[in-house]
Design an enzyme around this catalytic site. Structure first.
Site, mmCIF file in Angstrom:
data_model
loop_
_atom_site.group_PDB
_atom_site.id
_atom_site.type_symbol
_atom_site.label_atom_id
_atom_site.label_comp_id
_atom_site.label_asym_id
_atom_site.label_seq_id
_atom_site.Cartn_x
_atom_site.Cartn_y
_atom_site.Cartn_z
ATOM 1 N N SER A 48 11.474 11.780 -22.169
ATOM 2 C CA SER A 48 13.130 11.110 -22.339
ATOM 3 C C SER A 48 14.276 11.984 -22.237
ATOM 4 O O SER A 48 14.723 12.116 -21.014
ATOM 5 C CB SER A 48 13.109 11.200 -24.283
ATOM 6 O OG SER A 48 14.097 10.311 -24.778
ATOM 7 N N ASP A 81 8.316 0.392 -23.985
ATOM 8 C CA ASP A 81 9.739 1.653 -24.656
ATOM 9 C C ASP A 81 10.778 0.460 -24.481
ATOM 10 O O ASP A 81 11.007 -0.173 -23.947
ATOM 11 C CB ASP A 81 9.947 2.787 -23.586
ATOM 12 C CG ASP A 81 10.648 3.795 -23.507
ATOM 13 O OD1 ASP A 81 11.157 3.168 -24.986
ATOM 14 O OD2 ASP A 81 10.399 5.164 -23.382
ATOM 15 N N HIS A 130 8.098 4.428 -27.190
ATOM 16 C CA HIS A 130 8.602 5.688 -26.528
ATOM 17 C C HIS A 130 7.944 6.696 -27.304
ATOM 18 O O HIS A 130 8.283 7.130 -28.735
ATOM 19 C CB HIS A 130 10.248 5.756 -26.797
ATOM 20 C CG HIS A 130 10.916 6.205 -26.545
ATOM 21 N ND1 HIS A 130 11.368 6.313 -25.016
ATOM 22 C CD2 HIS A 130 11.914 7.659 -26.962
ATOM 23 C CE1 HIS A 130 12.109 7.401 -25.210
ATOM 24 N NE2 HIS A 130 12.097 8.094 -26.247
#
Length: 269
Positions: free
Chosen positions: A161, A215, A247
């Site tokens: 991320s 995601d 995610h």
């Protein structure tokens, strides 16, 4: 209620109701639950630490966590890398400093750089000055390891991320070719005008980019924007899409990362 306390990444059931209304917590919590899932799948006999192997190449893996998370919470990842090639590998899981985050209404939380909005899209605003400051810190970590004797070709920077976005920036701006950079559910954290600042040797560093197609925090479109950007810069990128993955990081992604790094490790002399 959206700021995680120490250790809260492991308390996924208690945080469930918060996740429904606050996307920021998702960045901090979902990776923790993924790690738990991974660890429970491992056979017990793998829990013992491997003995050092003088024939294995000395290597360094630097792992950069996501927004609101911490380095120690990600350390169980290294238990998956059991091949003999990793017996002389030093792992580092640094924690981001506490910083105000715009998408979190200016509240302070562990963050490598500022994020303007969630979800992150291909067109989200870039906090380039913040990113460049964070890059300097990552470069200092790499420089320290190289000074200790590790071949830069055996240095691998990985991140999830926000940490994935920082991974990309760090390897593309490092003055030497590294073993590789692995981006998980990340995005390009600067504009194309930054390409002219990439050192020629940095462009030789291979990139592995993995992104879940489901995601909703860093949209798949943000990941898809990576390969064209890297192609424009003359950087080799292997992009892997994972249908149904949100995610988070899956076993499949980390297993592929292990083989990807193994094929790029330089033999010890």
């Amino acid at each position: 209620m959206y700021c995680r306390t120490k250790g809260s990444a492991w308390r996924t059931r208690e945080m469930h109701s918060i996740l429904l209304t606050n996307p920021i917590v998702l960045l901090a919590v979902i990776l923790g639950s993924t790690i738990i899932f991974i660890l429970f799948l491992q056979p017990r006999h793998l829990s013992s630490s491997p003995k050092p192997d003088s024939m294995a190449a000395r290597s360094f893996v630097l792992w950069l966590h996501g927004l609101g998370d911490s380095g120690p919470a990600n350390e169980p990842i290294k238990t998956l890398f059991r091949s003999s090639e990793f017996r002389n590998t030093r792992w580092s899981f640094p924690s981001a400093p506490e910083n105000p985050v715009t998408c979190n209404h200016g509240m302070r939380m562990p963050s490598w750089f500022d994020i303007q909005e969630i979800p992150v899209t291909a067109d989200s605003p870039k906090a380039e000055s913040d990113v460049l400051k964070a890059v300097q810190n990552v470069h200092a970590m790499i420089d320290k390891e190289v000074a200790a004797g590790t071949d830069p070709n055996n240095v691998f920077v990985c991140g999830f991320s926000q940490g994935g976005a920082l991974t990309l920036a760090s390897v593309l701006l490092y003055p030497k070719k590294l073993g590789g950079g692995a981006v998980f559910s990340g995005w390009v954290p600067f504009n194309s005008s930054m390409i002219e600042k990439f050192p020629e040797d940095a462009k030789k560093t291979p990139i592995l980019w993995s992104h879940g197609m489901a995601d909703r925090t860093v949209l798949f479109e943000a990941g898809q924007a990576g390969p064209p950007f890297l192609q424009q810069a003359g950087v080799t990128c292997e992009f892997k899409a994972y249908p149904g993955l949100g995610h988070s990081i899956s076993n499949e992604e980390l297993q592929f990362l292990e083989s990807w790094i193994k094929t790029r490790l330089q033999s010890s002399s």
